[in-house]
Design a protein around this motif. Structure first.
Motif, mmCIF file in Angstrom:
data_model
loop_
_atom_site.group_PDB
_atom_site.id
_atom_site.type_symbol
_atom_site.label_atom_id
_atom_site.label_comp_id
_atom_site.label_asym_id
_atom_site.label_seq_id
_atom_site.Cartn_x
_atom_site.Cartn_y
_atom_site.Cartn_z
ATOM 1 N N CYS A 1 -1.813 5.221 22.003
ATOM 2 C CA CYS A 1 -2.153 5.118 20.582
ATOM 3 C C CYS A 1 -3.093 3.939 20.394
ATOM 4 C CB CYS A 1 -0.892 4.927 19.748
ATOM 5 S SG CYS A 1 -1.217 4.808 17.995
ATOM 6 N N THR A 2 -4.340 4.225 20.095
ATOM 7 C CA THR A 2 -5.331 3.159 20.014
ATOM 8 C C THR A 2 -5.727 2.812 18.591
ATOM 9 O OG1 THR A 2 -7.124 4.758 20.237
ATOM 10 C CG2 THR A 2 -6.306 3.733 22.261
ATOM 11 N N LYS A 3 -5.245 3.572 17.617
ATOM 12 C CA LYS A 3 -5.633 3.323 16.235
ATOM 13 C C LYS A 3 -4.408 3.280 15.337
ATOM 14 C CE LYS A 3 -10.109 5.482 16.657
ATOM 15 N NZ LYS A 3 -11.013 6.505 16.203
ATOM 16 N N LEU A 4 -4.443 2.354 14.420
ATOM 17 C CA LEU A 4 -3.423 2.266 13.389
ATOM 18 C C LEU A 4 -4.153 2.261 12.059
ATOM 19 C CD1 LEU A 4 -0.435 1.797 12.615
ATOM 20 C CD2 LEU A 4 -0.927 -0.636 12.669
ATOM 21 N N LEU A 5 -3.816 3.192 11.218
ATOM 22 C CA LEU A 5 -4.486 3.337 9.935
ATOM 23 C C LEU A 5 -3.524 2.926 8.832
ATOM 24 C CD1 LEU A 5 -6.900 4.432 8.258
ATOM 25 C CD2 LEU A 5 -5.734 6.647 8.288
ATOM 26 N N ALA A 6 -3.945 1.993 8.000
ATOM 27 C CA ALA A 6 -3.142 1.567 6.854
ATOM 28 C C ALA A 6 -3.913 1.908 5.587
ATOM 29 C CB ALA A 6 -2.857 0.076 6.920
ATOM 30 N N VAL A 7 -3.291 2.695 4.735
ATOM 31 C CA VAL A 7 -3.898 3.064 3.457
ATOM 32 C C VAL A 7 -3.163 2.277 2.381
ATOM 33 C CG1 VAL A 7 -4.375 4.943 1.855
ATOM 34 C CG2 VAL A 7 -4.456 5.357 4.316
ATOM 35 N N LEU A 8 -3.892 1.452 1.670
ATOM 36 C CA LEU A 8 -3.291 0.600 0.656
ATOM 37 C C LEU A 8 -3.714 1.058 -0.731
ATOM 38 C CD1 LEU A 8 -4.020 -2.816 2.386
ATOM 39 C CD2 LEU A 8 -1.980 -1.402 2.577
ATOM 40 N N ARG A 9 -2.793 0.944 -1.672
ATOM 41 C CA ARG A 9 -3.075 1.322 -3.046
ATOM 42 C C ARG A 9 -3.228 0.073 -3.901
ATOM 43 N NH1 ARG A 9 1.464 5.413 -4.946
ATOM 44 N NH2 ARG A 9 0.225 5.317 -6.848
ATOM 45 N N ASN A 10 -3.860 0.246 -5.049
ATOM 46 C CA ASN A 10 -3.925 -0.822 -6.025
ATOM 47 C C ASN A 10 -2.487 -1.145 -6.438
ATOM 48 O OD1 ASN A 10 -3.826 -1.998 -8.692
ATOM 49 N ND2 ASN A 10 -6.001 -1.543 -8.881
ATOM 50 N N PRO A 11 -2.036 -2.388 -6.293
ATOM 51 C CA PRO A 11 -0.628 -2.691 -6.548
ATOM 52 C C PRO A 11 -0.203 -2.467 -8.002
ATOM 53 C CG PRO A 11 -1.860 -4.683 -6.024
ATOM 54 C CD PRO A 11 -2.774 -3.530 -5.796
ATOM 55 N N ILE A 12 -1.100 -2.661 -8.956
ATOM 56 C CA ILE A 12 -0.759 -2.442 -10.355
ATOM 57 C C ILE A 12 -0.570 -0.948 -10.619
ATOM 58 C CG2 ILE A 12 -1.511 -2.749 -12.747
ATOM 59 C CD1 ILE A 12 -0.854 -5.371 -11.234
ATOM 60 N N ARG B 1 0.158 1.309 -8.413
ATOM 61 C CA ARG B 1 1.322 1.747 -7.646
ATOM 62 C C ARG B 1 2.610 1.379 -8.381
ATOM 63 N NH1 ARG B 1 5.887 1.669 -5.950
ATOM 64 N NH2 ARG B 1 6.511 2.340 -3.920
ATOM 65 N N ALA B 2 2.680 0.176 -8.936
ATOM 66 C CA ALA B 2 3.871 -0.256 -9.684
ATOM 67 C C ALA B 2 4.063 0.609 -10.930
ATOM 68 C CB ALA B 2 3.758 -1.730 -10.060
ATOM 69 N N TYR B 3 2.976 0.902 -11.633
ATOM 70 C CA TYR B 3 3.067 1.748 -12.818
ATOM 71 C C TYR B 3 3.509 3.166 -12.445
ATOM 72 C CZ TYR B 3 1.887 4.266 -17.050
ATOM 73 O OH TYR B 3 1.948 5.065 -18.160
ATOM 74 N N SER B 4 2.973 3.696 -11.378
ATOM 75 C CA SER B 4 3.357 5.022 -10.903
ATOM 76 C C SER B 4 4.848 5.055 -10.563
ATOM 77 C CB SER B 4 2.524 5.402 -9.689
ATOM 78 O OG SER B 4 2.978 6.593 -9.117
ATOM 79 N N HIS B 5 5.323 4.017 -9.892
ATOM 80 C CA HIS B 5 6.742 3.947 -9.532
ATOM 81 C C HIS B 5 7.606 3.853 -10.791
ATOM 82 C CE1 HIS B 5 10.121 3.219 -6.872
ATOM 83 N NE2 HIS B 5 10.529 2.300 -7.743
ATOM 84 N N TYR B 6 7.176 3.043 -11.757
ATOM 85 C CA TYR B 6 7.899 2.923 -13.021
ATOM 86 C C TYR B 6 7.980 4.291 -13.712
ATOM 87 C CZ TYR B 6 8.690 1.970 -17.945
ATOM 88 O OH TYR B 6 9.169 2.009 -19.223
#
Length: 105
Positions: free
Chosen positions: A78-89, A91-96
């Protein structure tokens, strides 16, 4: 799956590995390799290199000092690690919205 963070060293009883009728020993590197390879179907991936598999475990980013060496020891190819990050605000609103929704979505 958390097989590389908090489940490390814990026997996964849902694994399909039935080598000699025994469950793999999760306290050994080889046992962990068998558990992870069973979950990610690596036998099929080796026969079909165009297939991909993945894992969506956000806690891997929190414990990267533990997870990355484990990832390298279990999946050395495994030579690649992909991290997909969301806008934290957002993401927090979506979770709420999800936890307060009457429909549960």
């Amino acid at each position: 799956t958390h097989c590389l963070d908090w489940r490390w060293g814990v026997l996964n009883t849902n694994t399909n590995n039935t080598k000699k009728g025994k469950q793999p020993n999760a306290n050994t590197l080889e046992g962990q390799r068998q558990i992870c390879e069973s979950y990610f179907h690596t036998a099929e991936l080796k026969h079909h290199p165009s297939l991909l598999t993945g894992d969506s475990t956000p806690s891997y980013l929190l414990h990267s000092s533990l997870v990355l060496p484990r990832l390298r020891s279990i999946f050395p190819w495994c030579t690649k690690l992909l991290a997909v990050l969301r806008n934290p605000i957002q993401r927090a609103y979506s979770h709420y919205c999800m936890v307060t929704s009457i429909e549960g979505t």
